[in-house]
Design an enzyme around this catalytic site. Sequence first.
Site, PDB file in Angstrom:
ATOM      1  N   LYS A 109       1.959  -3.323   7.405  1.00 25.56           N
ATOM      2  CA  LYS A 109       2.272  -3.504   5.978  1.00 25.56           C
ATOM      3  C   LYS A 109       3.729  -3.109   5.705  1.00 25.56           C
ATOM      4  O   LYS A 109       4.434  -3.784   4.938  1.00 25.56           O
ATOM      5  CB  LYS A 109       1.322  -2.673   5.098  1.00 25.56           C
ATOM      6  CG  LYS A 109      -0.114  -3.147   5.075  1.00 25.56           C
ATOM      7  CD  LYS A 109      -0.320  -4.532   4.466  1.00 25.56           C
ATOM      8  CE  LYS A 109      -0.083  -4.608   2.983  1.00 25.56           C
ATOM      9  NZ  LYS A 109      -0.466  -5.929   2.418  1.00 25.56           N
TER      10      LYS A 109
ATOM     11  N   TYR B 173      -2.185  -0.511  10.969  1.00 26.38           N
ATOM     12  CA  TYR B 173      -2.285  -1.174   9.656  1.00 26.38           C
ATOM     13  C   TYR B 173      -1.054  -0.870   8.802  1.00 26.38           C
ATOM     14  O   TYR B 173      -0.380  -1.783   8.305  1.00 26.38           O
ATOM     15  CB  TYR B 173      -3.561  -0.711   8.914  1.00 26.38           C
ATOM     16  CG  TYR B 173      -3.527  -1.025   7.435  1.00 26.38           C
ATOM     17  CD1 TYR B 173      -3.635  -2.345   6.985  1.00 26.38           C
ATOM     18  CD2 TYR B 173      -3.362  -0.017   6.476  1.00 26.38           C
ATOM     19  CE1 TYR B 173      -3.583  -2.648   5.619  1.00 26.38           C
ATOM     20  CE2 TYR B 173      -3.312  -0.308   5.120  1.00 26.38           C
ATOM     21  CZ  TYR B 173      -3.421  -1.629   4.698  1.00 26.38           C
ATOM     22  OH  TYR B 173      -3.355  -1.923   3.360  1.00 26.38           O
TER      23      TYR B 173
ATOM     24  N   THR C 295       0.822  -1.210   0.000  1.00 25.69           N
ATOM     25  CA  THR C 295       0.000   0.000   0.000  1.00 25.69           C
ATOM     26  C   THR C 295       0.859   1.265   0.000  1.00 25.69           C
ATOM     27  O   THR C 295       2.007   1.251   0.483  1.00 25.69           O
ATOM     28  CB  THR C 295      -0.898  -0.008   1.262  1.00 25.69           C
ATOM     29  OG1 THR C 295      -1.540   1.245   1.391  1.00 25.69           O
ATOM     30  CG2 THR C 295      -0.088  -0.255   2.528  1.00 25.69           C
ATOM     31  N   ASP C 296       0.273   2.362  -0.470  1.00 25.89           N
ATOM     32  CA  ASP C 296       0.972   3.654  -0.384  1.00 25.89           C
ATOM     33  C   ASP C 296       1.045   4.162   1.056  1.00 25.89           C
ATOM     34  O   ASP C 296       1.815   5.077   1.363  1.00 25.89           O
ATOM     35  CB  ASP C 296       0.304   4.695  -1.297  1.00 25.89           C
ATOM     36  CG  ASP C 296      -1.162   4.957  -0.980  1.00 25.89           C
ATOM     37  OD1 ASP C 296      -1.720   4.310  -0.069  1.00 25.89           O
ATOM     38  OD2 ASP C 296      -1.763   5.829  -1.651  1.00 25.89           O
ATOM     39  N   GLU C 297       0.240   3.563   1.944  1.00 21.96           N
ATOM     40  CA  GLU C 297       0.209   4.072   3.329  1.00 21.96           C
ATOM     41  C   GLU C 297       1.530   3.861   4.056  1.00 21.96           C
ATOM     42  O   GLU C 297       1.771   4.483   5.087  1.00 21.96           O
ATOM     43  CB  GLU C 297      -0.936   3.423   4.108  1.00 21.96           C
ATOM     44  CG  GLU C 297      -2.286   3.716   3.482  1.00 21.96           C
ATOM     45  CD  GLU C 297      -3.468   3.523   4.415  1.00 21.96           C
ATOM     46  OE1 GLU C 297      -3.269   3.333   5.622  1.00 21.96           O
ATOM     47  OE2 GLU C 297      -4.601   3.572   3.918  1.00 21.96           O
TER      48      GLU C 297
HETATM   49  P1  NAD Z   1      -9.843  -7.393   1.859  1.00 19.39           P
HETATM   50  O1  NAD Z   1      -9.913  -7.109   3.316  1.00 19.39           O
HETATM   51  O2  NAD Z   1     -11.027  -7.114   1.003  1.00 19.39           O
HETATM   52  O3  NAD Z   1      -9.481  -8.945   1.639  1.00 19.39           O
HETATM   53  C1  NAD Z   1      -8.505  -9.596   2.403  1.00 19.39           C
HETATM   54  C2  NAD Z   1      -8.640 -11.097   2.150  1.00 19.39           C
HETATM   55  O4  NAD Z   1      -7.582 -11.764   2.875  1.00 19.39           O
HETATM   56  C3  NAD Z   1      -9.962 -11.701   2.635  1.00 19.39           C
HETATM   57  O5  NAD Z   1     -10.477 -12.587   1.672  1.00 19.39           O
HETATM   58  C4  NAD Z   1      -9.565 -12.452   3.902  1.00 19.39           C
HETATM   59  O6  NAD Z   1     -10.402 -13.568   4.182  1.00 19.39           O
HETATM   60  C5  NAD Z   1      -8.148 -12.872   3.573  1.00 19.39           C
HETATM   61  N1  NAD Z   1      -7.343 -13.104   4.774  1.00 19.39           N
HETATM   62  C6  NAD Z   1      -7.199 -12.289   5.851  1.00 19.39           C
HETATM   63  N2  NAD Z   1      -6.387 -12.858   6.766  1.00 19.39           N
HETATM   64  C7  NAD Z   1      -5.975 -14.039   6.243  1.00 19.39           C
HETATM   65  C8  NAD Z   1      -5.110 -15.066   6.701  1.00 19.39           C
HETATM   66  N3  NAD Z   1      -4.505 -14.994   7.901  1.00 19.39           N
HETATM   67  N4  NAD Z   1      -4.888 -16.138   5.901  1.00 19.39           N
HETATM   68  C9  NAD Z   1      -5.505 -16.243   4.694  1.00 19.39           C
HETATM   69  N5  NAD Z   1      -6.356 -15.296   4.220  1.00 19.39           N
HETATM   70  C10 NAD Z   1      -6.584 -14.208   4.985  1.00 19.39           C
HETATM   71  O7  NAD Z   1      -8.556  -6.636   1.338  1.00 19.39           O
HETATM   72  P2  NAD Z   1      -8.289  -5.876  -0.054  1.00 19.39           P
HETATM   73  O8  NAD Z   1      -8.820  -4.503   0.024  1.00 19.39           O
HETATM   74  O9  NAD Z   1      -8.692  -6.768  -1.164  1.00 19.39           O
HETATM   75  O10 NAD Z   1      -6.694  -5.768  -0.009  1.00 19.39           O
HETATM   76  C11 NAD Z   1      -5.884  -6.826  -0.495  1.00 19.39           C
HETATM   77  C12 NAD Z   1      -4.428  -6.458  -0.347  1.00 19.39           C
HETATM   78  O11 NAD Z   1      -4.152  -5.262  -1.082  1.00 19.39           O
HETATM   79  C13 NAD Z   1      -3.994  -6.178   1.093  1.00 19.39           C
HETATM   80  O12 NAD Z   1      -2.700  -6.707   1.260  1.00 19.39           O
HETATM   81  C14 NAD Z   1      -3.967  -4.656   1.175  1.00 19.39           C
HETATM   82  O13 NAD Z   1      -3.013  -4.233   2.120  1.00 19.39           O
HETATM   83  C15 NAD Z   1      -3.549  -4.303  -0.229  1.00 19.39           C
HETATM   84  N6  NAD Z   1      -4.004  -2.985  -0.714  1.00 19.39           N
HETATM   85  C16 NAD Z   1      -5.323  -2.650  -0.633  1.00 19.39           C
HETATM   86  C17 NAD Z   1      -5.733  -1.428  -1.159  1.00 19.39           C
HETATM   87  C18 NAD Z   1      -7.186  -1.021  -1.130  1.00 19.39           C
HETATM   88  O14 NAD Z   1      -7.500   0.120  -1.476  1.00 19.39           O
HETATM   89  N7  NAD Z   1      -8.119  -1.884  -0.751  1.00 19.39           N
HETATM   90  C19 NAD Z   1      -4.802  -0.549  -1.734  1.00 19.39           C
HETATM   91  C20 NAD Z   1      -3.444  -0.927  -1.762  1.00 19.39           C
HETATM   92  C21 NAD Z   1      -3.063  -2.157  -1.265  1.00 19.39           C
HETATM   93  O1  DAU Z   2      -4.215   3.915   0.364  1.00 22.22           O
HETATM   94  C1  DAU Z   2      -4.401   2.537   0.250  1.00 22.22           C
HETATM   95  C2  DAU Z   2      -5.276   2.054   1.380  1.00 22.22           C
HETATM   96  O2  DAU Z   2      -6.607   2.487   1.083  1.00 22.22           O
HETATM   97  C3  DAU Z   2      -5.240   0.545   1.567  1.00 22.22           C
HETATM   98  O3  DAU Z   2      -3.946   0.150   1.935  1.00 22.22           O
HETATM   99  C4  DAU Z   2      -6.249   0.098   2.638  1.00 22.22           C
HETATM  100  O4  DAU Z   2      -6.278  -1.316   2.721  1.00 22.22           O
HETATM  101  C5  DAU Z   2      -7.620   0.605   2.233  1.00 22.22           C
HETATM  102  O5  DAU Z   2      -8.568   0.290   3.236  1.00 22.22           O
HETATM  103  C6  DAU Z   2      -7.592   2.130   2.021  1.00 22.22           C
HETATM  104  O6  DAU Z   2      -7.343   2.800   3.283  1.00 22.22           O
HETATM  105  P1  DAU Z   2      -8.125   4.134   3.695  1.00 22.22           P
HETATM  106  O7  DAU Z   2      -8.094   4.285   5.149  1.00 22.22           O
HETATM  107  O8  DAU Z   2      -7.668   5.284   2.846  1.00 22.22           O
HETATM  108  O9  DAU Z   2      -9.606   3.722   3.165  1.00 22.22           O
HETATM  109  P2  DAU Z   2     -11.063   3.941   3.806  1.00 22.22           P
HETATM  110  O10 DAU Z   2     -12.051   3.561   2.736  1.00 22.22           O
HETATM  111  O11 DAU Z   2     -11.195   3.311   5.135  1.00 22.22           O
HETATM  112  O12 DAU Z   2     -11.137   5.506   3.993  1.00 22.22           O
HETATM  113  C7  DAU Z   2     -10.939   6.410   2.919  1.00 22.22           C
HETATM  114  C8  DAU Z   2     -10.976   7.811   3.490  1.00 22.22           C
HETATM  115  O13 DAU Z   2     -12.323   8.093   3.884  1.00 22.22           O
HETATM  116  C9  DAU Z   2     -10.129   8.001   4.719  1.00 22.22           C
HETATM  117  O14 DAU Z   2      -9.545   9.304   4.676  1.00 22.22           O
HETATM  118  C10 DAU Z   2     -11.113   7.895   5.879  1.00 22.22           C
HETATM  119  C11 DAU Z   2     -12.405   8.419   5.287  1.00 22.22           C
HETATM  120  N1  DAU Z   2     -13.653   7.810   5.775  1.00 22.22           N
HETATM  121  C12 DAU Z   2     -13.746   6.447   5.781  1.00 22.22           C
HETATM  122  C13 DAU Z   2     -14.892   5.828   6.204  1.00 22.22           C
HETATM  123  C14 DAU Z   2     -15.007   4.329   6.246  1.00 22.22           C
HETATM  124  C15 DAU Z   2     -14.717   8.609   6.163  1.00 22.22           C
HETATM  125  O15 DAU Z   2     -14.628   9.850   6.122  1.00 22.22           O
HETATM  126  N2  DAU Z   2     -15.879   7.988   6.561  1.00 22.22           N
HETATM  127  C16 DAU Z   2     -16.014   6.645   6.629  1.00 22.22           C
HETATM  128  O16 DAU Z   2     -17.091   6.132   7.028  1.00 22.22           O
END
Ligand code: NAD
Ligand code: DAU
Length: 358
Positions: A166, A162, A137-139
């Site tokens: 990561k 989180y 992630t960019d975080e």
């Molecule tokens: P998600 O929470 O939707 O899915 C996570 C999946 O991992 C689920 O299916 C869960 O059952 C599985 N899982 C969790 N713990 C596990 C374990 N111990 N063993 C096996 N499986 C397990 O997550 P996502 O949003 O699809 O993110 C996927 C990956 O991409 C993560 O590594 C996250 O850090 C990264 N990522 C997400 C975003 C985003 O915006 N969602 C952006 C950048 C990177």
């Molecule tokens: O940047 C990549 C990341 O993006 C991933 O690594 C994470 O897995 C993914 O969950 C996401 O993280 P964020 O914290 O940015 O996503 P989230 O959707 O939780 O929140 C997006 C923004 O919106 C954040 O600034 C918090 C705000 N927010 C979120 C929720 C759920 C609100 O204002 N209200 C809300 O109810």
Amino acid sequence: MKNKRTVLVTGGAGFIGANFIRLVHSTYKDWRIINLDKLTYAGNLNNLNGIITSDTYRFVKGDICDSTCVESLFAEEDIDTVVHFAAESHVDRSITGPADFIQTNIVGTFTLLEAAKKAWLGAKENVGNKCFLHVSTDEVYGSLGETGFFTEKTPFDPRSPYSASKASSDHLANAYFHTYGLPVKITNCSNNYGPYQFPEKLIPLIFNNALHEKSLPVYGDGLNVRDWLYVQDHCEAILAVIVGGKTGHCYNIGGNNEKQNLNVVEVVCDLLDKKVGPMSSGKPRKSLITFVEDRLGHDRRYAIDATKIGEHLNWQPKMTFEQGMEKTIDWYLANRAWIDNIVNGEYQNYYDTMYTRG
Ligand code: NAD
Ligand code: DAU
């Protein structure tokens, strides 16, 4: 490099993993896909409807922290590619309960790296065709002020449990490349949106609340900035890195699409008003916006410089934010049962307490 692959996808029942499996399944019909997923609250096999019975697909319910399970998969299957998505992914949850993040994101990644090392380096076979892609992630880079971008050289400065977990896993993946020569690649991506995203994340959460005319919680002043990328663009970037990326390299992936949270919420409201009409009161859905207490340690701004992947691998996002949001809202409207199953099922209590505040 051989064309046919056997890919171990971890976390393939989650949001991005399922979209990735769908893309691979339709693009590379002869690739074998093994999906290892623990099916936590975020894992949902409905995300893979239509694929589950395919000959080239195998699902294994298991935990990436379980070395016996992971090692047996490497023994049973001729895995040459690992795409490691499995993680605890929600920042808010990491604030209220960090332990699972340490376990899955750090210990789980370590366990997978060890298993790949034993399978790939122990046999002293040619590792040239192998790839361990760690999805991150960019975080990990921390928070930006009003200007500037994260590049692959930006020092890590994670600020939530989180992002710290990561960042730890990224460091471990890098260490396995430098120390043991494990063929690791890392991607660091910005915020994804699109089909199958769990409704704890901003866009599907706001969609669901707005559809049901509930209040829309916006943290703090709503001016935090995220760089939004349509999930299929992310998945295509991951494929490009697997196929053409350099081992030992990290690639930033982003949409060049910065938006303030308030703006994103308003786009969801406007699209819903347009597609299903105004609320029963006749008011626009924007009137449901409620500013709530800020997230602890809320990162102000993320913005990715994706020049490297553009120049090295010729990857660019295809979807504009406007197109991507329209597609996303259409998908959620056409798949209401998918989201209803989640918010009316086991998850309901958590959803109600966390996400109807305001
Ligand atoms: P998600 O929470 O939707 O899915 C996570 C999946 O991992 C689920 O299916 C869960 O059952 C599985 N899982 C969790 N713990 C596990 C374990 N111990 N063993 C096996 N499986 C397990 O997550 P996502 O949003 O699809 O993110 C996927 C990956 O991409 C993560 O590594 C996250 O850090 C990264 N990522 C997400 C975003 C985003 O915006 N969602 C952006 C950048 C990177
Ligand atoms: O940047 C990549 C990341 O993006 C991933 O690594 C994470 O897995 C993914 O969950 C996401 O993280 P964020 O914290 O940015 O996503 P989230 O959707 O939780 O929140 C997006 C923004 O919106 C954040 O600034 C918090 C705000 N927010 C979120 C929720 C759920 C609100 O204002 N209200 C809300 O109810």
